[in-house]
Each structure stands twice: as structure tokens, then as C-alpha cells.
Design a protein around this motif. Structure first.
Motif, PDB file in Angstrom:
ATOM      1  N   THR A 260      11.045 -39.785  46.006  1.00 48.53           N
ATOM      2  CA  THR A 260       9.798 -40.549  45.938  1.00 48.53           C
ATOM      3  C   THR A 260       8.916 -40.192  44.745  1.00 48.53           C
ATOM      4  O   THR A 260       7.963 -40.920  44.452  1.00 48.53           O
ATOM      5  N   PHE A 261       9.193 -39.085  44.075  1.00 49.59           N
ATOM      6  CA  PHE A 261       8.326 -38.618  42.996  1.00 49.59           C
ATOM      7  C   PHE A 261       8.961 -38.812  41.624  1.00 49.59           C
ATOM      8  O   PHE A 261       8.376 -39.446  40.736  1.00 49.59           O
ATOM      9  N   LEU A 262      10.168 -38.310  41.444  1.00 53.93           N
ATOM     10  CA  LEU A 262      10.823 -38.388  40.139  1.00 53.93           C
ATOM     11  C   LEU A 262      11.109 -39.832  39.687  1.00 53.93           C
ATOM     12  O   LEU A 262      10.996 -40.119  38.494  1.00 53.93           O
ATOM     13  N   PRO A 263      11.489 -40.755  40.593  1.00 52.16           N
ATOM     14  CA  PRO A 263      11.688 -42.138  40.123  1.00 52.16           C
ATOM     15  C   PRO A 263      10.445 -42.740  39.471  1.00 52.16           C
ATOM     16  O   PRO A 263      10.556 -43.467  38.480  1.00 52.16           O
ATOM     17  N   LEU A 264       9.269 -42.439  40.000  1.00 52.86           N
ATOM     18  CA  LEU A 264       8.028 -42.920  39.388  1.00 52.86           C
ATOM     19  C   LEU A 264       7.800 -42.266  38.033  1.00 52.86           C
ATOM     20  O   LEU A 264       7.354 -42.904  37.077  1.00 52.86           O
ATOM     21  N   LEU A 265       8.118 -40.983  37.941  1.00 62.17           N
ATOM     22  CA  LEU A 265       7.922 -40.230  36.709  1.00 62.17           C
ATOM     23  C   LEU A 265       8.895 -40.672  35.617  1.00 62.17           C
ATOM     24  O   LEU A 265       8.556 -40.680  34.430  1.00 62.17           O
ATOM     25  N   ASP A 266      10.107 -41.050  36.025  1.00 59.08           N
ATOM     26  CA  ASP A 266      11.142 -41.420  35.058  1.00 59.08           C
ATOM     27  C   ASP A 266      11.044 -42.875  34.605  1.00 59.08           C
ATOM     28  O   ASP A 266      11.522 -43.216  33.514  1.00 59.08           O
ATOM     29  N   TYR A 267      10.442 -43.734  35.423  1.00 60.59           N
ATOM     30  CA  TYR A 267      10.451 -45.160  35.116  1.00 60.59           C
ATOM     31  C   TYR A 267       9.721 -45.444  33.800  1.00 60.59           C
ATOM     32  O   TYR A 267       8.543 -45.123  33.629  1.00 60.59           O
ATOM     33  N   GLY A 268      10.442 -46.028  32.866  1.00 62.50           N
ATOM     34  CA  GLY A 268       9.854 -46.413  31.584  1.00 62.50           C
ATOM     35  C   GLY A 268       9.631 -45.266  30.620  1.00 62.50           C
ATOM     36  O   GLY A 268       8.944 -45.446  29.606  1.00 62.50           O
ATOM     37  N   ASP A 269      10.208 -44.079  30.907  1.00 64.77           N
ATOM     38  CA  ASP A 269       9.935 -42.941  30.018  1.00 64.77           C
ATOM     39  C   ASP A 269      10.512 -43.143  28.617  1.00 64.77           C
ATOM     40  O   ASP A 269      10.058 -42.509  27.659  1.00 64.77           O
ATOM     41  N   LEU A 270      11.493 -44.036  28.466  1.00 65.83           N
ATOM     42  CA  LEU A 270      11.993 -44.354  27.130  1.00 65.83           C
ATOM     43  C   LEU A 270      10.907 -44.981  26.265  1.00 65.83           C
ATOM     44  O   LEU A 270      10.907 -44.823  25.041  1.00 65.83           O
ATOM     45  N   LEU A 271       9.978 -45.684  26.913  1.00 66.90           N
ATOM     46  CA  LEU A 271       8.925 -46.366  26.171  1.00 66.90           C
ATOM     47  C   LEU A 271       7.787 -45.429  25.792  1.00 66.90           C
ATOM     48  O   LEU A 271       7.237 -45.519  24.695  1.00 66.90           O
ATOM     49  N   PHE A 272       7.409 -44.533  26.715  1.00 64.85           N
ATOM     50  CA  PHE A 272       6.250 -43.691  26.423  1.00 64.85           C
ATOM     51  C   PHE A 272       6.615 -42.263  26.028  1.00 64.85           C
ATOM     52  O   PHE A 272       5.741 -41.400  25.906  1.00 64.85           O
ATOM     53  N   MET A 273       7.887 -41.988  25.771  1.00 64.19           N
ATOM     54  CA  MET A 273       8.305 -40.628  25.436  1.00 64.19           C
ATOM     55  C   MET A 273       7.691 -40.136  24.120  1.00 64.19           C
ATOM     56  O   MET A 273       7.584 -38.923  23.898  1.00 64.19           O
TER      57      MET A 273
END
Length: 343
Positions: A260-273
Motif C-alpha cells: 500500500t505504500f511503495l506503489p504510491l511512492l514508485d508511481y511516476g518516479d521516472l518523470l520526477f526522478m
């Protein structure tokens, strides 16, 4: 098969193999960055349709299916699939009478999203000075020019064309939820407020940020607003987890964070990395709190200790691994063709 219709699928990411909301958002953000790097203004319009899936006209849809090359028998099968449907409303143990469904595609079905994508697929085919991308009914149109006035002129022209197509398709634009944004890399904008209008004269609101496919895009592409909202959401989850920590075993705590936590953290990280470091640091803080929830370690324990104990890498490593996986898939052609061209 109609090559024109199939070609326009290059700009449709909804419900297609190897396509996703992230590939669509990556394509759009990359295009805007390229335009800004070329010292151009970019005007983007985010369209919202009212009950899009429920207003699909069956006659127009069947004509579309015929145009893409389906046989007479296949079109007849789809006609039978869409016809003689009824619906009612059931609430508090009571039901209304059944009424026939004369429009729309069945939602919750496998064919529903596919039929809608084919229905709306040629919405933006006649553009000359505009780019676009669709994810089902989520549509973005963006235009660029060295002049902000001309970029807005191109966008207004494209918008007028889209509204004409929407009328032909019997789809309804929601002007209150449709927004537009200007990207300018810090360049000065017009002294007067830019305006984009519907054919009826309704002004589309200009915003400084917009949630597109789950990613909040701001006019500076800093992703500040997205990260702030994400941190707030994650803190709420952590507050609940810590208040009930004594109820969870080590395995349950791990499962909660991973599910429930990591999926939110990982979503779209390619864009804001590549967002500014002081924004990303806020994500590091809540991530380490999540690892402390798993391990039970206090605030004075070194970061590397609970990374090892929780068997989780740092956020920087997670984002880098996602980026390398994305590049690997691109080399193998496992991402949409509109992204493979960048490799």
C-alpha cells in the motif's frame, strides 16, 4: 484495414498492450521538455468529456468498425452485442423499472474500453500545428511557437477542430473541468491573461498545475506540487500504521508497506526522478519512516542499518533501477513505439 485509422493508434495509449498511463505521461512530458529546450512556448489543453463512455452512439461506432476493415459478420456480431440492453437502479433494497440502453459501451467489460478507443481514436487527426495524446477519454492537445500569442492561436484552432469532431461523435465537452496551461521555461508571458474559448464562448480556465493520468504536472515541470501531495498522502498512511503498530507482526508490517505504500511512492518516479534534490529529500524522509515502521528502529539508527534490516534499497537506487529497466525494455521494443524512438 484502414491505414489512416491504424496510424492514429500511435497517439492512443488506453488499454493497449505495453502501453500505460506512465508511458503516455512520459511521452507528453518529454515532448514539452523538448519544446522548451528549443526556446519555444508550449500551450497545453487538457480536455474533459462528460460521461464519455455512456454517450457513445452505436450507429457511429458500428460505422467506425466497418471502416477499419471488420467483416460484415463481425460488425453484425458487435451490433447484436450492443443492442437489446437494459438497465435499472437498485438502492436500499428497491429497484427502478428497467429501461433500454440506446447509447454507450458496457463498462466493466473487456470490449467496452476497446470499443471506446476505436470510437474516439480519430478525434485529432486533422491537426497541422498541434500535437496530441489520448488515454481513452483523457486527451491532451499541445502547441508550440517562439511566440506565446501564436502558440495560443494554434491551440485555439486545434480546439475548435476537436469541438467540431466531438459534435459529430455526439460527445459532450465539459468546459468547467477542461483546463489549459502555458509552459515557458521562465520566459515572460503576455501582459494580458491568455484565453482559450469554446465555440459557445465559454472561457477555459488557465491553471499552473494539472493532474494528468495521476501525475500533477506544473508549468515549470518541477513536480513540486506532485511531490507535496504525495508526501501528504503517505504521511496519512504512516500515521495510521504507527498508531496501530502493536497490532501488526513483522511480516504484516512488511506486507503493508510493500502493498500500500511503495506503489504510491514508485508511481511516476521516472518523470520526477530529476526533480530538485530538496523536493526528493521529502520523499526520502517519509520512506525512511516507513522502514522504521517495519524494523521498529528509532530515529538515531543510521539509515543504512534499516535499509539492510528491511531489505529495501534507498529511493535513489529504486528510481535508478526503474530507469534502467525502462531503458532495457525500450531496447527490446517492449514499450510503445513512440518511446522506442528515443533510445
Amino acid at each position: 484495414k484502414n491505414p489512416k485509422i491504424l496510424k492514429s493508434l500511435d497517439n492512443q495509449s488506453g488499454f493497449r498492450k505495453q502501453h500505460s498511463t506512465i508511458t503516455a505521461a512520459t511521452k507528453v512530458v518529454n515532448d514539452i521538455i523538448d519544446l522548451i529546450d528549443c526556446k519555444k512556448y508550449c500551450a497545453a489543453l487538457f480536455l474533459d468529456l462528460s460521461k464519455a463512455f455512456d454517450t457513445v452512439d452505436h450507429a457511429i461506432l458500428l460505422n467506425r468498425l466497418n471502416n477499419i476493415g471488420l467483416s460484415v459478420n463481425a460488425v453484425s456480431w458487435f451490433s447484436n452485442y450492443l443492442s437489446a440492453r437494459k438497465q435499472c437502479v437498485h438502492a436500499a433494497g428497491s429497484s427502478s423499472s428497467f429501461l433500454p440502453v440506446s447509447k454507450g459501451v458496457p463498462q466493466g467489460s473487456i470490449l467496452g474500453p476497446l470499443l471506446f478507443s476505436l470510437y474516439i481514436n480519430n478525434l485529432c487527426d486533422n491537426f497541422s500545428n498541434a500535437a496530441f495524446h489520448l488515454y481513452a477519454d483523457d486527451t491532451i492537445i499541445y502547441c508550440s511557437s517562439p511566440s506565446v500569442a501564436q502558440s495560443l492561436q494554434f491551440l485555439q484552432s486545434a480546439f475548435d477542430d476537436v469541438q467540431s469532431h466531438l459534435t459529430q461523435l455526439k460527445l459532450v465537452l465539459n468546459p468547467e473541468k477542461s483546463k489549459f496551461m502555458l509552459f515557458s521555461n521562465g520566459k515572460e508571458l503576455l501582459a494580458t491573461s491568455p484565453k482559450i474559448k469554446t465555440i459557445q464562448g465559454t472561457e477555459i480556465e488557465m491553471v499552473t498545475s494539472y493532474k494528468y493520468l495521476g501525475i500533477i504536472i506544473d508549468q515549470n515541470l518541477s513536480f513540486k506540487t506532485h511531490i507535496q501531495k504525495l508526501v501528504s498522502k503517505l504521511k496519512l498512511k504512516l500515521g495510521y500504521f504507527f498508531r496501530n503498530q502493536s497490532c501488526f507482526s513483522l511480516q504484516v508490517r512488511k506486507h503493508l508497506i510493500h502493498a500500500t505504500f511503495l506503489p504510491l511512492l514508485d508511481y511516476g518516479d521516472l518523470l520526477f526522478m530529476n526533480a530538485p534534490a530538496h523536493y526528493l529529500k521529502r520523499l526520502d524522509t517519509v520512506y525512511r519512516c516507513a522502514l522504521r515502521f517495519i524494523t521498529g528502529y528509532g530515529n538515531r539508527v543510521q539509515h543504512c542499518s534499516f535499509y539492510a534490516a528491511a531489505k529495501c534499497p534507498s529511493l535513489h537506487i529504486r528510481r535508478l533501477s526503474h530507469w534502467l529497466i525502462f531503458i532495457y525494455k525500450s531496447l527490446l521494443g517492449l514499450v510503445p513505439s513512440y518511446l522506442c524512438v528515443y533510445v
